[in-house]
Structure formats: structure tokens, C-alpha cells
Scaffold this motif. Structure first.
Motif, short mmCIF file in Angstrom:
data_model
loop_
_atom_site.label_atom_id
_atom_site.label_comp_id
_atom_site.label_asym_id
_atom_site.label_seq_id
_atom_site.Cartn_x
_atom_site.Cartn_y
_atom_site.Cartn_z
N GLY A 187 0.27 5.77 -5.68
CA GLY A 187 -0.20 4.48 -5.19
C GLY A 187 0.22 4.20 -3.76
N ALA A 188 1.15 4.98 -3.23
CA ALA A 188 1.62 4.77 -1.86
C ALA A 188 0.62 5.32 -0.85
N SER A 189 0.65 4.76 0.33
CA SER A 189 -0.11 5.28 1.47
C SER A 189 0.88 5.92 2.42
N LEU A 190 0.53 7.08 2.93
CA LEU A 190 1.35 7.76 3.93
C LEU A 190 0.47 8.01 5.15
N ASP A 191 0.95 7.65 6.32
CA ASP A 191 0.15 7.76 7.54
C ASP A 191 0.88 8.65 8.54
N VAL A 192 0.17 9.60 9.13
CA VAL A 192 0.78 10.47 10.14
C VAL A 192 0.45 10.01 11.56
N GLY A 193 -0.43 9.02 11.71
CA GLY A 193 -0.71 8.45 13.02
C GLY A 193 -1.62 9.29 13.90
N GLU A 194 -2.16 10.36 13.36
CA GLU A 194 -3.10 11.22 14.09
C GLU A 194 -3.97 11.92 13.05
N PRO A 195 -5.08 12.51 13.47
CA PRO A 195 -5.93 13.20 12.50
C PRO A 195 -5.14 14.28 11.74
N PHE B 141 -9.51 11.39 8.98
CA PHE B 141 -8.40 10.85 8.20
C PHE B 141 -7.09 10.93 8.99
N THR B 142 -6.31 9.85 8.94
CA THR B 142 -4.96 9.87 9.50
C THR B 142 -3.93 9.56 8.43
N SER B 143 -4.39 9.21 7.24
CA SER B 143 -3.46 8.87 6.17
C SER B 143 -3.97 9.42 4.85
N VAL B 144 -3.08 9.34 3.85
CA VAL B 144 -3.42 9.83 2.51
C VAL B 144 -2.97 8.80 1.48
#
Length: 194
Positions: A109-117, A124-127
Motif C-alpha cells: 500500500g506504500a508509495s515509493l518515489d525515486v524522483g526521476e524516471p 513512471f517515477t514512483s511505484v
């Protein structure tokens, strides 16, 4: 106390076959994270190896418990040949190191964002972290260690990530399912979110 990583790699191999490539990334102050690539027909699966070496701890705790706490590795599946998805190795390693670096507990349920493609040209920049237990079964460890969960990652467009923050992970997954979204398509467009 048994070394967890050989057991984790054995579970990955039994579920996904032999990896056809692997890369290692080490970030300052963290343990080494490997990313293994498994090819299955037209699908490429990437799995982290190293995140489960230590339990994820409560970020508010004064001292991290070296034994108790959730353990996980990350999985991502994409269709091969449609994009340069092998460049996802470093972003995946960054996400796998986040419990050590940022003290976060990665859970469904969490979102993780890497801040770049996630890879060159990726929309997509997140999962979204999905529920474990599908592709690779949980790995039970000897007491008092928690089992290792293999958490699927579902790439999200920025619009989907924003919509998920408002409506929740379940609502986004239902939207994807209703529309018949191919979550393995590395160049898919955002689903309609009205």
C-alpha cells in the motif's frame, strides 16, 4: 543466527529460475544491495537481494532491533524489448536501501518515489508496493526472525501517484483492474482518473 541472504537467493531461484544478470550497488553507510534479473519469455523480472539482511525498524525507535522486525525484498516485472528497463537497477537498489538510509518500513500500500524516471523515457517515477505471496512465496525464517516478504512493485505515473494519495492504494488497484491495465507495459499511459 543463519545468514538470511543465501536463503533469500535460493527462494528467488526456486521461484524464478536462474538469474541471467546481476548488479550490485553500495551506498555510503549501507549494506550492499544486489539486483538480479530473471527472463521468462517476454517478461523480465528484477529482484533485489540485500534489503532483507536486516529487519526494517520503527523509525521512531531510539535503537534498531537487530533481530525482530519485518524483512522484505522487492520485485518488479516488465515486458522485455519495449524500453531500456535494465536501467531500473539503480532505482531499485535505492528503494531497497531506503529502510537503512531513511528508516522507513516498506509495506503493501506504500508509495515509493525515486524522483526521476525509473528507466530512460519511463513515464513512471514512483511505484506502488503490492501484496506479497503471489509470484514468490514468503520465506519463513527460524524464530525469532520475521519471515521475508517478496513485495511486487507496480510502476505509477505521477498522476496515478497523486490520485492514490487522495483515494488510496486499493482504489487505484481497482481502477487498474477495471480498465484492464497492463501493469507490465514499460511505456503504458496513465489510466483515466476522473
Amino acid at each position: 543466527m543463519a545468514d538470511v541472504l543465501p536463503l533469500v537467493e535460493a527462494r528467488l531461484r526456486s521461484a524464478l529460475g536462474e538469474p541471467d544478470a546481476r548488479a550490485a550497488v553500495t551506498f555510503l553507510g549501507t549494506d550492499r544491495i544486489e539486483v538480479l534479473r530473471f527472463t521468462d519469455g517476454d517478461v523480465v523480472r528484477y529482484a533485489t537481494l540485500g534489503m532483507s539482511a536486516q529487519p526494517m525498524g520503527d523509525p521512531t525507535a531510539m535503537l534498531a532491533d537487530p533481530v525482530k522486525g519485518p524483512r522484505a525484498e522487492l520485485l518488479m516485472s516488465v515486458r522485455s524489448g519495449l524500453a531500456d528497463t535494465d536501467k531500473v537497477l539503480r532505482p531499485l537498489a535505492v528503494l531497497a536501501a531506503s529502510p537503512q538510509v531513511e528508516g522507513v518500513v516498506v509495506a503493501p500500500g506504500a508509495s515509493l518515489d525515486v524522483g526521476e524516471p525509473l528507466w530512460p523515457g519511463a513515464p513512471f517515477t514512483s511505484v506502488l508496493v503490492a501484496e506479497p505471496g503471489g509470484l514468490v512465496e514468503d520465506l519463513e525464517l527460524d524464530e525469532p526472525l520475521d519471515p521475508v516478504h517478496f513485495l511486487p512493485l507496480l510502476p505509477m505515473t505521477p498522476n496515478e501517484a497523486a490520485w492514490k494519495r487522495v483515494h488510496g492504494a486499493q482504489a487505484l488497484q481497482e481502477r487498474w483492474l477495471t480498465i484492464g491495465t497492463d501493469l507490465r507495459d514499460p511505456s503504458r499511459k496513465s489510466v483515466p482518473l476522473e
